[in-house]
Design an enzyme around this catalytic site. Structure first.
Site, PDB file in Angstrom:
ATOM      1  N   TYR A   1       0.918  -1.064   0.071  1.00 22.16           N
ATOM      2  CA  TYR A   1      -0.104   0.038   0.377  1.00 22.16           C
ATOM      3  C   TYR A   1       0.926   1.411  -0.301  1.00 22.16           C
ATOM      4  O   TYR A   1       1.743   1.200   0.662  1.00 22.16           O
ATOM      5  CB  TYR A   1      -0.870  -0.067   1.370  1.00 22.16           C
TER       6      TYR A   1
ATOM      7  N   ASP B   1       9.414   2.632  -0.529  1.00 30.38           N
ATOM      8  CA  ASP B   1       8.417   3.264   0.378  1.00 30.38           C
ATOM      9  C   ASP B   1       8.813   3.091   1.732  1.00 30.38           C
ATOM     10  O   ASP B   1       8.343   2.094   2.190  1.00 30.38           O
ATOM     11  CB  ASP B   1       6.878   2.945   0.093  1.00 30.38           C
TER      12      ASP B   1
ATOM     13  N   LYS C   1       4.787   9.183   8.668  1.00 28.24           N
ATOM     14  CA  LYS C   1       4.978   8.793  10.023  1.00 28.24           C
ATOM     15  C   LYS C   1       6.009   9.448  10.945  1.00 28.24           C
ATOM     16  O   LYS C   1       6.006  10.558  11.400  1.00 28.24           O
ATOM     17  CB  LYS C   1       5.104   7.228  10.110  1.00 28.24           C
TER      18      LYS C   1
HETATM   19  N1  HOZ Z   1      -3.573   3.110   6.010  1.00 29.12           N
HETATM   20  C1  HOZ Z   1      -3.320   2.968   7.525  1.00 29.12           C
HETATM   21  C2  HOZ Z   1      -2.857   1.888   7.565  1.00 29.12           C
HETATM   22  N2  HOZ Z   1      -1.971   0.871   7.022  1.00 29.12           N
HETATM   23  C3  HOZ Z   1      -4.469   3.567   8.200  1.00 29.12           C
HETATM   24  C4  HOZ Z   1      -4.483   4.906   8.515  1.00 29.12           C
HETATM   25  C5  HOZ Z   1      -5.467   5.190   9.567  1.00 29.12           C
HETATM   26  O1  HOZ Z   1      -6.570   4.892   9.521  1.00 29.12           O
HETATM   27  O2  HOZ Z   1      -5.258   6.176  10.476  1.00 29.12           O
END
Ligand code: HOZ
Length: 428
Positions: free
Chosen positions: A144, A239, A267
């Site tokens: 992702y 990534d 992050k």
């Molecule tokens: N895409 C995030 C986890 N891989 C979740 C992001 C969120 O809901 O804060």
């Protein structure tokens, strides 16, 4: 534990926010039940709207590497906020954090700050296309890279949970330029590259996958990708939104000793504020506007609050490299404890771990790619999730996510967690 107020708040939220959440995984769809509404957090703990204390294994999906409301970060943001929150003009702190990041990460000369990991990956791919003059990209099933159109092809994370790894709204024209490969399968990548000779701008990958659970790269896999890229004038994009400044000061590039051509961050680099970044050597970064023709911009990019949080975080990590060792030791301790607790009750499982990233799969076979991750028993995961939650432990509300360990966790917290796993395992 009682979650009455959280449920009431969720009901209110659903009236005005689609699904009641601003990011789908939070809605608990894959595990059932209502999401927990957080009131505040400190160190390793969340405090919800019903007054429950929860040990947090998500840590805002990664950034709280030193714990929630970490004082140096909070103080830096508060002090900065008093002097103005956004100017849309250059500030000195942007150069400070850029210089620090460049000194920590291997093989980069320049870095551009954006507002999220999605923006970072989207911009990195545009830069790769602009630099190489080629259009196609390779991504891996279950990885992702945010929700930009080119990446919503067999995407991991929430996209799997909601059964829409290929999102409606992504045009056929966009989708045809994204070629899908199997994680940890070098022959598959070679085949795709051979069929598309001269057309591929970049291969983008999470060097340690974190959006189908945590999946380590097999020995030789990333080295093989590096070689394929070198042989075919393809840029390799790591990534490192999850792994950057978490697996080591220099992220996965440092830990695994592989150089990527472009690296993306999010992050940790934002210390919990909305920040992303992408970085590369001069020859690539100089293609970006205003130096070069590849356009990328943003009013809130390099925002002073976000930069001050990120700078405080990176400064601490850079001056205490033993933190990475300590995090990895805590994670290994947790791994062993969970494995023994599940084993005692004969619960079939596989645990994957790299540094301070870990995931528990209710699966008989090794989990090495998207299809083996999808083979896990989701009913068992649901029971496990709710058992943990009822006993004050908050893990990701989906089997397709990673747990992120924070340095704020004590060994007492870990022991308490392992004891809860054992209690829950008896019910699975
Ligand atoms: N895409 C995030 C986890 N891989 C979740 C992001 C969120 O809901 O804060």
């Amino acid at each position: 534990m009682i979650y009455k107020r959280s449920s009431a708040l969720f009901a209110e939220a659903q009236k005005v926010i689609p699904g009641g959440v601003n990011s789908p995984v939070r809605a608990f769809k894959s595990v059932g039940g209502d999401p927990i509404f957080v009131k505040e957090a400190k160190g390793a703990y969340l405090y919800d709207e019903d007054g429950n204390q929860l040990i947090d294994y998500i840590n805002s999906w990664g950034p709280m590497i030193l714990g929630h409301a970490h004082e140096p970060v909070v103080n830096a943001v508060v002090e900065k906020a008093k002097k103005g929150t956004s100017f849309g003009m250059p500030t000195e702190i942007e150069t400070e954090i850029a210089s620090l990041a460049v000194s920590m990460v291997p093989n980069i000369d320049k870095i551009r700050f954006v507002n999220s990991g999605t923006e970072a990956c989207m911009s990195a791919v545009r830069l790769a296309r602009g630099y190489t003059g080629k259009e196609k990209i390779i991504k891996f099933a279950g990885c992702y890279h945010g929700h930009s159109d080119s990446f919503l092809i067999q995407a991991g994370s929430g996209a799997v949970t909601f059964g829409s790894p290929n999102s409606p709204g992504v045009t056929e024209g966009t989708a045809k330029d994204t070629l899908l490969a199997i994680y940890n399968d070098l022959d598959n990548v070679k085949e795709i590259v051979d069929v598309n000779k001269g057309k591929i701008a970049c291969i983008i990958i999470e060097p340690v996958a974190g959006n189908m659970g945590c999946i380590p790269p097999k020995e030789g896999f990333l080295e093989g990708l590096r070689q394929i890229c070198d042989d075919n004038d393809i840029l390799l994009i790591f990534d490192e939104v999850m792994t950057g400044f978490r697996l080591a000061a220099g992220g996965a590039q440092e830990l695994l000793n592989i150089d990527a051509d472009i690296v993306t961050f999010g992050k940790v680099i934002g210390g919990g504020l909305p920040v992303g970044a992408f970085a590369a050597r001069n020859e690539i970064m100089n293609h970006l506007a205003p130096l070069g023709p590849v356009y990328q911009a943003g009013t809130l990019s390099g925002n002073p609050l976000a930069m001050s949080a990120g700078l405080a975080m990176l400064t601490e990590l850079n001056s205490n490299p033993e933190i990475f060792l300590s995090l990895a030791e805590k994670t290994a301790y947790l791994h062993q404890g969970i494995s023994e607790a599940l084993g005692k009750h004969k619960v079939t499982h596989t645990i994957n771990r790299v540094g301070s990233m870990i995931s528990v799969h209710f699966s008989e076979t090794p989990v090495t790619d998207f299809s083996s991750a999808a083979d896990g028993n989701n009913d068992t995961f649901k029971k496990f999730f709710h058992g943990m939650l009822d006993n004050g432990i908050y893990i990701a509300p989906s089997a397709f996510e990673t747990w992120f360990i924070t340095e704020a966790l004590s060994y007492d917290d870990l022991d308490k967690t392992i004891a809860v796993v054992e209690k829950v395992a008896a019910t699975l």
